[in-house]
Design a protein around this motif. Structure first.
Motif, PDB file in Angstrom:
ATOM      1  N   LEU A  76      16.777  59.214 -55.968  1.00 19.82           N
ATOM      2  CA  LEU A  76      15.363  59.879 -55.704  1.00 19.82           C
ATOM      3  C   LEU A  76      15.501  61.121 -56.548  1.00 19.82           C
ATOM      4  N   ARG A  77      16.591  61.927 -56.452  1.00 18.09           N
ATOM      5  CA  ARG A  77      16.591  63.330 -57.285  1.00 18.09           C
ATOM      6  C   ARG A  77      16.324  62.787 -58.693  1.00 18.09           C
ATOM      7  N   ALA A  78      17.038  61.679 -59.338  1.00 18.06           N
ATOM      8  CA  ALA A  78      16.714  61.300 -60.505  1.00 18.06           C
ATOM      9  C   ALA A  78      15.286  60.966 -60.931  1.00 18.06           C
ATOM     10  N   ASN A  81      13.681  64.370 -61.243  1.00 14.77           N
ATOM     11  CA  ASN A  81      14.068  64.957 -62.580  1.00 14.77           C
ATOM     12  C   ASN A  81      13.297  64.310 -63.683  1.00 14.77           C
ATOM     13  N   ARG A  82      12.843  62.849 -63.619  1.00 19.47           N
ATOM     14  CA  ARG A  82      12.386  62.371 -64.693  1.00 19.47           C
ATOM     15  C   ARG A  82      11.015  63.007 -64.622  1.00 19.47           C
ATOM     16  N   ILE A  83      10.306  62.915 -63.525  1.00 23.32           N
ATOM     17  CA  ILE A  83       8.664  63.540 -63.537  1.00 23.32           C
ATOM     18  C   ILE A  83       8.840  65.011 -64.047  1.00 23.32           C
ATOM     19  N   ASN A  84       9.765  65.816 -63.433  1.00 21.32           N
ATOM     20  CA  ASN A  84       9.848  67.183 -63.899  1.00 21.32           C
ATOM     21  C   ASN A  84       9.864  67.585 -65.323  1.00 21.32           C
ATOM     22  N   ALA A  89       7.686  70.732 -64.762  1.00 24.13           N
ATOM     23  CA  ALA A  89       7.817  71.330 -63.489  1.00 24.13           C
ATOM     24  C   ALA A  89       9.307  71.280 -63.083  1.00 24.13           C
ATOM     25  N   ASN A  90       9.382  72.049 -61.832  1.00 23.16           N
ATOM     26  CA  ASN A  90      10.661  71.746 -61.201  1.00 23.16           C
ATOM     27  C   ASN A  90      10.634  71.670 -59.628  1.00 23.16           C
TER      28      ASN A  90
END
Length: 153
Positions: A76-78, A81-84, A89-90
Motif C-alpha cells: 500500500l505504501r508503494a 509512493n507511485r501516486i505521490n 505530493a507526499n
C-alpha cells in the motif's frame, strides 16, 4: 484496516471490525459510512469479475498488480509512493487518518468522544490535539455570550 477479513464487514450494522494495537490485538467494532460499503461492494464486484471471491476468513484487500495476493502495508505504501510521484505530493497513510479525524471534529454533530472512538485513541487528550478553533466562530460565540440577557439574581 489492512487486516480486515470479509467476515469483519457488517453493512447491515453499519460497522466493520478492526484489529486494535492494544487489547492483545482484539477486533473492535468501528462505524463505517453507507458510502464506504457501496465502494467496497464495487471493489469486491471487480475482484469477482477477475475470478477472485474471498471467503469470510480471507482478507478484504488484495493486490491488483501481478498475482492476486493480500495487500500488505508495504504494498500500500508503494501504491501511495507511485501516486505521490505522479502528482508531486507526499501523502502518507497517516495523513489519511489525520484528515478523517479533522473532518470528524469539524462536524458539530460529532462529539470529541465519538471521534476518539472512531480513531481508537486511548486518551481523549490525543484526540483533542486535533481541535482547531476558527477565529470567526470564537468571535461569534464570545459576542453572543456578552450580549445574551443575564439572569436576575
Amino acid at each position: 484496516m489492512l487486516g480486515m477479513t470479509i467476515g469483519d464487514v457488517h453493512p447491515g450494522e453499519g460497522r466493520v471490525y478492526v484489529q486494535t494495537k492494544g487489547l492483545g490485538g482484539a477486533k473492535e467494532a468501528c462505524p463505517a459510512s453507507p458510502e464506504a460499503f457501496a465502494w467496497l461492494a464495487l471493489y469486491l464486484g471487480d475482484l469477482a469479475q477477475d475470478g477472485h471471491r474471498p471467503a469470510p476468513d480471507e482478507p478484504v484487500w488484495w493486490t491488483l498488480r501481478g498475482p492476486t495476493r493480500p495487500l500488505t502495508y508495504t504494498a500500500l505504501r508503494a501504491v501511495l509512493n507511485r501516486i505521490n510521484a505522479r502528482i508531486g505530493a507526499n501523502i502518507t497513510l497517516h495523513d489519511l487518518r489525520h484528515t478523517l479525524c479533522l473532518r470528524l471534529i469539524e462536524d458539530p454533530a460529532i462529539t470529541l468522544v465519538d471521534a476518539q472512538q472512531v480513531m481508537r485513541h486511548r486518551r481523549i487528550t490525543t484526540t483533542s490535539t486535533y481541535l482547531r478553533p476558527r477565529i470567526d466562530e470564537v468571535i461569534t460565540k464570545v459576542h453572543e455570550h456578552y450580549t445574551r440577557p443575564k439572569p436576575r439574581r
